[in-house]
Design a protein around this motif. Structure first.
Motif, PDB file in Angstrom:
ATOM      1  N   ALA A  72       0.828  -1.210   0.000  1.00  0.00           N
ATOM      2  CA  ALA A  72       0.000   0.000   0.000  1.00  0.00           C
ATOM      3  C   ALA A  72       0.860   1.257   0.000  1.00  0.00           C
ATOM      4  N   ILE A  73       1.907   1.274   0.818  1.00  0.00           N
ATOM      5  CA  ILE A  73       2.768   2.452   0.871  1.00  0.00           C
ATOM      6  C   ILE A  73       3.561   2.593  -0.421  1.00  0.00           C
ATOM      7  N   GLY A  74       3.963   1.482  -1.017  1.00  0.00           N
ATOM      8  CA  GLY A  74       4.649   1.549  -2.305  1.00  0.00           C
ATOM      9  C   GLY A  74       3.775   2.178  -3.376  1.00  0.00           C
ATOM     10  N   LEU A  97      11.058   4.280  -3.475  1.00  0.00           N
ATOM     11  CA  LEU A  97      10.415   2.990  -3.246  1.00  0.00           C
ATOM     12  C   LEU A  97      11.250   2.096  -2.336  1.00  0.00           C
ATOM     13  N   VAL A  98      12.561   2.026  -2.612  1.00  0.00           N
ATOM     14  CA  VAL A  98      13.443   1.215  -1.765  1.00  0.00           C
ATOM     15  C   VAL A  98      13.422   1.734  -0.334  1.00  0.00           C
ATOM     16  N   GLY A  99      13.443   3.046  -0.191  1.00  0.00           N
ATOM     17  CA  GLY A  99      13.414   3.627   1.140  1.00  0.00           C
ATOM     18  C   GLY A  99      12.112   3.332   1.873  1.00  0.00           C
ATOM     19  N   SER A 100      10.979   3.389   1.168  1.00  0.00           N
ATOM     20  CA  SER A 100       9.698   3.126   1.826  1.00  0.00           C
ATOM     21  C   SER A 100       9.619   1.692   2.332  1.00  0.00           C
ATOM     22  N   VAL A 101      10.042   0.746   1.505  1.00  0.00           N
ATOM     23  CA  VAL A 101      10.047  -0.662   1.929  1.00  0.00           C
ATOM     24  C   VAL A 101      11.014  -0.857   3.092  1.00  0.00           C
ATOM     25  N   VAL A 117      17.023   5.729  11.489  1.00  0.00           N
ATOM     26  CA  VAL A 117      18.250   5.571  10.698  1.00  0.00           C
ATOM     27  C   VAL A 117      17.906   5.347   9.231  1.00  0.00           C
ATOM     28  N   THR A 118      16.910   4.518   8.977  1.00  0.00           N
ATOM     29  CA  THR A 118      16.529   4.223   7.594  1.00  0.00           C
ATOM     30  C   THR A 118      15.965   5.451   6.906  1.00  0.00           C
ATOM     31  N   LEU A 119      15.246   6.290   7.645  1.00  0.00           N
ATOM     32  CA  LEU A 119      14.771   7.551   7.066  1.00  0.00           C
ATOM     33  C   LEU A 119      15.952   8.408   6.625  1.00  0.00           C
ATOM     34  N   GLY A 120      16.957   8.519   7.463  1.00  0.00           N
ATOM     35  CA  GLY A 120      18.137   9.300   7.094  1.00  0.00           C
ATOM     36  C   GLY A 120      18.829   8.749   5.865  1.00  0.00           C
ATOM     37  N   LEU A 121      18.980   7.427   5.809  1.00  0.00           N
ATOM     38  CA  LEU A 121      19.630   6.809   4.649  1.00  0.00           C
ATOM     39  C   LEU A 121      18.802   7.009   3.380  1.00  0.00           C
ATOM     40  N   THR A 122      17.484   6.957   3.531  1.00  0.00           N
ATOM     41  CA  THR A 122      16.613   7.186   2.373  1.00  0.00           C
ATOM     42  C   THR A 122      16.789   8.597   1.832  1.00  0.00           C
ATOM     43  N   SER A 153       5.923   7.337   3.896  1.00  0.00           N
ATOM     44  CA  SER A 153       6.735   6.173   4.253  1.00  0.00           C
ATOM     45  C   SER A 153       7.130   6.143   5.721  1.00  0.00           C
ATOM     46  N   PHE A 154       7.751   7.234   6.206  1.00  0.00           N
ATOM     47  CA  PHE A 154       8.205   7.262   7.600  1.00  0.00           C
ATOM     48  C   PHE A 154       7.028   7.137   8.567  1.00  0.00           C
ATOM     49  N   LEU A 155       5.945   7.862   8.298  1.00  0.00           N
ATOM     50  CA  LEU A 155       4.781   7.800   9.192  1.00  0.00           C
ATOM     51  C   LEU A 155       4.187   6.394   9.222  1.00  0.00           C
TER      52      LEU A 155
END
Length: 303
Positions: A72-74, A97-101, A117-122, A153-155
């Motif tokens: 759904a988020i994708g 897309l990669v970041g959201s997953v 951390v993943t949000l920052g990398l995205t 994605s983050f939310l």
């Protein structure tokens, strides 16, 4: 002095005049949409189908629900990127897309720290990907990419945090139930009693009476759901319902503002009667962090 008109001439004149102001008696009436502007039968059918899918995934295995969230988020990221492109904001698709997953899966596996951390990398990935394509208009596109990375994605990662708890399936069910009650209560009260627009320049059909219906439905439903499903205090459920009603309304108005600014009615037409996936996720993703925090405080998860 002109000659008197014959019967045929007068009839033809009346028909010509009538065609300018409305249909003739022989024409079938045009069916108007509901007061809320939805195709109600399609909306109900799609809503029930989605509800069955979500409940089944939560009952069978909560990992199935995690997969639904990822898909759904994708789709939501794709819709939002497509909408932003209409105002020449070109968000890099692959890193988004990669970041959201990655954010959703890392939140489920590693918790809140992994989500941040993943949000920052995205965001770094979006920046590097876009700059590698050239610096012309890069700031605008990168800013749009950061917006997509956070919303939705983050939310949505907070829904994965709820799901990861030992009683995560029940927590997510209560969370979704309260948001659905906000929508249903607001729709019913708005259609029946709506007289005073809440934000006419943003969402003309949203009224203060509808908002009151949302709050009432959420408070009552939240109190009952938290007490019966999570064995928590009823007052905690009522507090959850009140906060979620406000957050859901803010989420709905936020997306309405974005769509109005972009000059579109719906994010897409994937869901008949609803619009796009983001048109259904707008309230859920804004409510998710609040529901996660309140449920963690009111109903601590057993380890």
């Amino acid at each position: 002095m002109s000659a008197p008109q014959s019967g045929n001439t007068r009839r033809e004149a009346r028909q010509a005049s009538g065609s300018a102001v409305g249909p003739t008696a022989a024409e079938p009436p045009v069916r108007s949409p509901s007061r809320a502007g939805r195709n109600l039968p399609a909306a109900i059918g799609v809503g029930l189908g989605l509800g069955v899918l979500i409940v089944a995934s939560l009952v069978l295995r909560k990992e199935l629900m995690l997969g639904i969230v990822v898909v759904a988020i994708g789709v939501g990221v794709w819709e939002l990127r497509r909408a932003l492109a209409q105002v020449s904001i070109h968000v890099p698709l692959l890193p988004s897309l990669v970041g959201s997953v990655s954010m959703i899966l890392s939140a489920y596996v590693g918790g809140g720290e992994a989500l941040i951390v993943t949000l920052g990398l995205t965001c770094v990935g979006i920046l590097l990907w876009r700059v590698a394509d050239g610096v012309l208009d890069a700031v605008r596109d990168v800013a749009g990419g950061f917006f997509v990375a956070v919303y939705p994605s983050f939310l949505a990662g907070f829904a994965a945090l709820m799901l990861a708890a030992p009683d995560g399936a029940r927590r997510v069910f209560v969370f979704i139930l309260v948001v659905v009650l906000s929508d249903v209560g607001g729709y019913a009260a708005g259609v029946s009693f709506g007289r005073h627009p809440m934000a006419p320049s943003v969402s003309p059909k949203k009224s203060w009476e509808g908002f009151a219906g949302s709050v009432l439905a959420c408070v009552v439903g939240g109190a009952v759901a938290v007490a019966l499903i999570l064995d928590g205090p009823w007052w905690g459920g009522a507090l959850l319902g009140a906060c979620c009603a406000v957050a859901a309304t803010v989420g709905d108005l936020t997306e309405s503002t974005v769509k109005r600014d972009l000059g579109i009615k719906d994010m897409s037409t994937i869901l008949p009667g609803h619009g796009g996936v983001m048109d259904r996720l707008d309230s859920l993703v804004v409510v998710a962090p609040i529901a996660w925090a309140l449920l963690a405080a009111v109903v601590p998860s057993a380890t």
